[in-house]
Design a protein around this motif. Structure first.
Motif, PDB file in Angstrom:
ATOM      1  N   MET A 124      36.960  36.634  27.700  1.00  0.00           N
ATOM      2  CA  MET A 124      37.476  37.967  27.413  1.00  0.00           C
ATOM      3  C   MET A 124      39.049  38.239  27.986  1.00  0.00           C
ATOM      4  N   THR A 128      40.319  42.959  27.585  1.00  0.00           N
ATOM      5  CA  THR A 128      40.108  43.999  27.033  1.00  0.00           C
ATOM      6  C   THR A 128      38.335  44.055  27.892  1.00  0.00           C
ATOM      7  N   ALA A 135      35.663  46.675  27.040  1.00  0.00           N
ATOM      8  CA  ALA A 135      34.558  46.345  26.696  1.00  0.00           C
ATOM      9  C   ALA A 135      32.884  47.018  26.301  1.00  0.00           C
TER      10      ALA A 135
END
Length: 560
Positions: A359, A363, A367
């Protein structure tokens, strides 16, 4: 006439004079050469002319003595006279040149003066050398002081640099902690919002499912209407599953925690995990021996592992390695300083790592937010990781996400270890049926009119007598004026003015024989006394069906 005749040609006298003249002449001839050498070397002397005159005078004198040896045999008296005249001239010139030089010559120091001057000069030289030595010592001391000061400045500069770097690290650590705190506060706010929405939505779903179920009994003879109604029920059930996921994220999901071995939970779902992740993903399981127990709901822990495994599988479309590990860890103050909300003590670590795409930072920051997903539209709800986050937090644990684009993702879950494993509570003895269902009286307390009406309809159709109230205070007033028997208190947990837990305590104080059944879309604020819930009551999760409600009522009344 030769001059030898004056010596009567006596050999002894003659050769004595000749030898003496020759030696004197040789000496006189040698002296000018020394004077010439002296003048050549001492060109700085101011009396060079007198040296020349004196040299000529000496040469003339030498020549005069040389002729004295010659005239012994040859009478060259005119030549000798001429030489003597030159000698006289040179002597006179030398005398005249010496006269003006006498003051200067008289000023020439004597040997004693030279000795004193030399001694004074030596003393001055010694003093100068001592002064030079003192200057050198001062220079050395100054250089030492400069070196010491330079070292101090360098040390101060190094200390300042170290302090500045330490300050920068501390500022960075504080920024990270502030970021984590803001993230935790944001997640908490989102969780509260999700829980509130789920609670209200569960009340609506309870009414939709319940009345749809009642309607199904009325349209059994109309296949088309029945098919429409089945679609409504299926959609409602999907919506109910969605609200349960929101409750899991918001940590308001009803749980049944018990002492649990995380290793055993991993073993129990090992085969299911291998089927879910597919053959192109290798599953590696590393379980630590003598793992400490934790207190958690087994189904919730299974859900955590499954959600993380599915997330890892989706991150490895071309295959890879999924690794699940467990271990015992001790969390100390250093870790807590950088992780707000963490507590020191023993924890069980459950790590799920994959070799997927990883990631990026943006992100990672989102998450665990509900409904956030990087998958294509229609391929994910965005609730998988948020449910994991909610379950972990609900069990007093923490979850850390480590990622690097292109190098996979690692989730590390820390669950508080329960070093002392208490025995499970003994099952409550079943109470023999005191009367038929139609003879039981239920005090129904629910602030939502639709849910209260639906529950009343369900129970009255099963032969129960219902005393209904819309709030805790209203129920207490009804109970004071009601002289009949109350077998069961069925109350919502979250209500205005008075929650279900407070109402249950007051009702039990007035009617100790009353059994308790709580219902709610989530548990926050209602289960204030866990002993009350575990020992003397039952819980019904909204939304519920008629069959589910009847089953819970029969269990609470002690009837099979």
């Amino acid at each position: 006439m030769p001059h030898g005749m004056c010596f009567d040609w006596r050999p002894g006298v003659l050769w004595l004079n000749v030898a003496s003249d020759v030696l004197i002449a040789a000496a006189y001839y040698a002296i000018p050469f020394l004077l010439f050498y002296f003048v050549r070397k001492r060109r700085n002397l101011t009396f060079n002319p007198i040296m020349v005159a004196f040299g000529l005078f000496i040469l003339a004198c030498g020549t005069s003595h040389a002729l004295g040896a010659v005239v012994v045999w040859k009478p060259v008296y005119w030549l000798e006279g001429a030489v003597k005249a030159v000698t006289a001239g040179a002597s006179l010139a030398t005398f005249l040149m010496l006269i003006p030089m006498m003051p200067t010559l008289l000023k020439l120091p004597s040997p004693a003066d030279l000795t004193r001057a030399n001694d004074s000069l030596a003393k001055e030289i010694a003093e100068r050398r001592a002064a030079e030595a003192a200057v050198r010592r001062m220079n050395a001391e100054l250089e030492a002081r400069v070196a010491d000061r330079t070292a101090e400045l360098e040390q101060s500069a190094a200390l300042e640099k170290s302090s500045r770097e330490e300050l920068q690290r501390e500022m960075q650590r504080r920024q990270e902690v502030e970021g984590q705190l803001l993230q935790a506060q944001k997640m908490e706010a989102i969780g509260r919002l999700a829980g509130g929405v789920a609670h209200d939505f569960n009340n609506l779903l309870t009414a939709i499912l319940g009345y749809a179920e009642l309607l199904r009994t009325q349209v059994r003879d109309d296949p088309e209407s029945l098919s429409y109604l089945e679609e409504v029920l299926r959609a409602s059930e999907r919506a109910s599953a969605l609200t349960n996921q929101l409750l899991a994220f918001s940590r308001r999901q009803q749980a049944a925690p018990r002492p649990l071995d995380v290793n055993q939970s991993v073993r129990n779902i090992d085969k299911m995990l291998r089927r879910i992740i597919g053959e192109d993903v290798d599953l590696e399981v590393h379980l630590a021996p003598d793992l400490w127990p934790v207190l958690a709901d087994p189904s919730h822990l299974d859900q955590v592992i499954m959600n993380l495994a599915v997330n890892s599988r989706d991150a490895m479309p071309d295959g890879g390695v999924l690794r699940i590990e467990t271990s015992n860890v001790e969390i100390a103050g250093d870790y807590i300083a950088g992780h707000p909300g963490a507590s020191p003590g023993p924890y069980v670590l459950l790590a799920v790592t994959d070799t997927g795409a990883g990631m990026d930072a943006a992100t990672r920051e989102r998450a665990f937010e509900p409904f956030f997903t990087t998958k294509e539209l229609g391929k994910g709800t965005g609730l998988g990781l948020s449910i994991v986050y909610g379950i972990v937090k609900q069990n007093g644990g923490g979850i850390m996400l480590y990622r690097e684009p292109g190098h996979g993702t690692a989730f590390k879950i820390y669950l508080p270890a329960r070093m002392e494993v208490s025995a499970a509570p003994a099952p409550r003895p079943r109470v023999a049926a005191e009367a038929a269902a139609s003879g039981a009286t239920v005090l129904l307390v629910e602030d939502e009119d639709q849910v209260r009406s639906l529950a009343r309809t369900f129970l009255e159709r099963r032969g129960y007598h219902i005393v209904a109230a819309s709030s805790g205070p209203e129920a207490l007033e009804l109970l004071k004026g009601y002289s009949g028997r109350i077998d069961l208190l069925l109350t919502d947990m979250v209500m205005p003015h008075m929650n279900g837990g407070e109402l249950a305590r007051l009702v039990k104080a007035m009617r100790p024989e009353v059994r308790l059944l709580f219902m709610s879309g989530y548990t926050e604020g209602g289960l204030e006394s866990r002993a009350l819930m575990e020992g003397e009551s039952f819980f019904l999760q909204k939304p519920f069906t008629a069959a589910g409600l009847e089953e819970k009522v029969r269990q609470a009344l002690g009837r099979s």
